[in-house]
Design a protein around this motif. Structure first.
Motif, PDB file in Angstrom:
ATOM      1  N   PHE A 137       0.813  -1.215   0.000  1.00  0.00           N
ATOM      2  CA  PHE A 137       0.000   0.000   0.000  1.00  0.00           C
ATOM      3  C   PHE A 137       0.849   1.268   0.000  1.00  0.00           C
ATOM      4  O   PHE A 137       0.506   2.263  -0.640  1.00  0.00           O
ATOM      5  CB  PHE A 137      -0.902   0.024   1.243  1.00  0.00           C
ATOM      6  N   ILE A 138       1.964   1.241   0.752  1.00  0.00           N
ATOM      7  CA  ILE A 138       2.794   2.431   0.889  1.00  0.00           C
ATOM      8  C   ILE A 138       3.296   2.933  -0.460  1.00  0.00           C
ATOM      9  O   ILE A 138       3.510   4.133  -0.650  1.00  0.00           O
ATOM     10  CB  ILE A 138       3.999   2.139   1.843  1.00  0.00           C
ATOM     11  N   ASN A 139       3.438   2.027  -1.421  1.00  0.00           N
ATOM     12  CA  ASN A 139       3.960   2.414  -2.735  1.00  0.00           C
ATOM     13  C   ASN A 139       2.980   3.244  -3.546  1.00  0.00           C
ATOM     14  O   ASN A 139       3.361   3.859  -4.545  1.00  0.00           O
ATOM     15  CB  ASN A 139       4.352   1.171  -3.538  1.00  0.00           C
ATOM     16  N   ILE A 140       1.705   3.231  -3.142  1.00  0.00           N
ATOM     17  CA  ILE A 140       0.721   4.063  -3.843  1.00  0.00           C
ATOM     18  C   ILE A 140       0.088   5.080  -2.889  1.00  0.00           C
ATOM     19  O   ILE A 140      -0.988   5.620  -3.155  1.00  0.00           O
ATOM     20  CB  ILE A 140      -0.374   3.208  -4.518  1.00  0.00           C
ATOM     21  N   GLY A 141       0.766   5.346  -1.785  1.00  0.00           N
ATOM     22  CA  GLY A 141       0.331   6.392  -0.876  1.00  0.00           C
ATOM     23  C   GLY A 141      -0.876   6.052  -0.030  1.00  0.00           C
ATOM     24  O   GLY A 141      -1.586   6.954   0.435  1.00  0.00           O
ATOM     25  N   LEU A 142      -1.096   4.749   0.206  1.00  0.00           N
ATOM     26  CA  LEU A 142      -2.225   4.324   1.026  1.00  0.00           C
ATOM     27  C   LEU A 142      -1.736   3.536   2.233  1.00  0.00           C
ATOM     28  O   LEU A 142      -0.541   3.238   2.344  1.00  0.00           O
ATOM     29  CB  LEU A 142      -3.192   3.472   0.197  1.00  0.00           C
TER      30      LEU A 142
END
Length: 263
Positions: A137-142
């Motif tokens: 998720f962190i890779n798409i800002g979530l």
């Protein structure tokens, strides 16, 4: 009956296969709905004693949310994700956790994002050494969702959970086993045999006892010792009157192998 999953039942074992290999079994709204419906079908069928949940192909268990499908709800102000979680993902995860039968995740490839959460919601996880888990998720800002923030800290501890969530790094089978993230990690060529052995054991186990065990263990995650002692007493009273308990105790006294019927 289903468009995005394969649903097969044999010898008390239900195999639910996410069948979108062309997109690494990504979770579309239709696939989420069908998984939830399939779990409900399992719950209503007394002949089914255990579920094996897996992904089609040899590359992915589930790569997470189908972002192309999700972009249909996009606007200039961004994506409205809370509704899709409350109406789709959350009921799917709760259906698995509340099913009074064991669910085994057969992780044959990548389990990323909500696909990782889906695996973590299962009662046992058997993974190929070559497969990996990622809170991507962190890779798409979530942030992690579909239950990951509940399951991860309880499995690996808060510090490791924060690391995995905030970096999104890949955790391959052997490390996942060492962290307590999975039940078994085996070479890919041994995956089917390992899953079959475990599923077979559950298919001949006292299903009613496993169902109540699962319910009480779920409650223990946010309960007190006093409350759990009472839960044990209540549910043991129920099981004491079950056919499988009578069979189990009788076979023990007679020194023979029990023949449980799941009742």
């Amino acid at each position: 009956m289903y468009e995005s999953i394969l649903y097969e039942v044999s010898d008390g074992i239900c195999r639910i296969t996410l069948n979108r290999p062309q997109v690494y079994n990504a979770l579309s709204s239709g696939l989420i709905r069908e998984i939830t419906e399939a779990i409900g079908q399992v719950a209503a069928d007394p002949a089914i004693r255990v579920v094996v949940l897996t992904g089609a192909g040899d590359k992915a268990f589930c790569s997470g949310a189908d972002l192309k499908d999700g972009m249909a709800g996009a606007s200039e102000g961004g994506l409205s994700l809370g509704k899709s979680l409350r109406e789709g993902y959350n009921p799917m995860i709760l259906a698995i956790r509340n099913l009074p039968k064991p669910v085994i995740a057969r992780v044959n490839g990548v389990a990323a994002g909500a696909g990782c959460s889906l695996a973590l919601a299962c009662d046992a996880i058997v993974t190929a050494n070559e497969a990996y888990f990622s809170q991507i998720f962190i890779n798409i800002g979530l942030m992690p969702d579909a239950g990951a923030t509940f399951f991860l800290p309880r499995l690996v501890g808060s510090l490791k959970a924060f690391e995995l969530c905030s970096t999104g790094r890949r955790v391959y089978g052997p490390e996942a086993l060492s962290l307590g993230l999975v039940s078994q990690s085996v070479p890919a060529e041994q995956l089917d045999a390992a899953v079959a052995e475990l599923a077979g054991a559950y298919a001949s186990a006292p299903t009613k006892a496993i169902g109540l065990m699962k319910k009480v263990l779920n409650q223990s995650l946010y309960s007190t010792l006093e409350a759990m002692l009472e839960q044990e007493a209540d549910n043991q009273e129920i099981l004491g009157h079950s056919a499988d308990a009578m069979e189990g105790i009788g076979s023990f006294l007679m020194k023979r192998k029990p023949n449980f019927k799941g009742k």
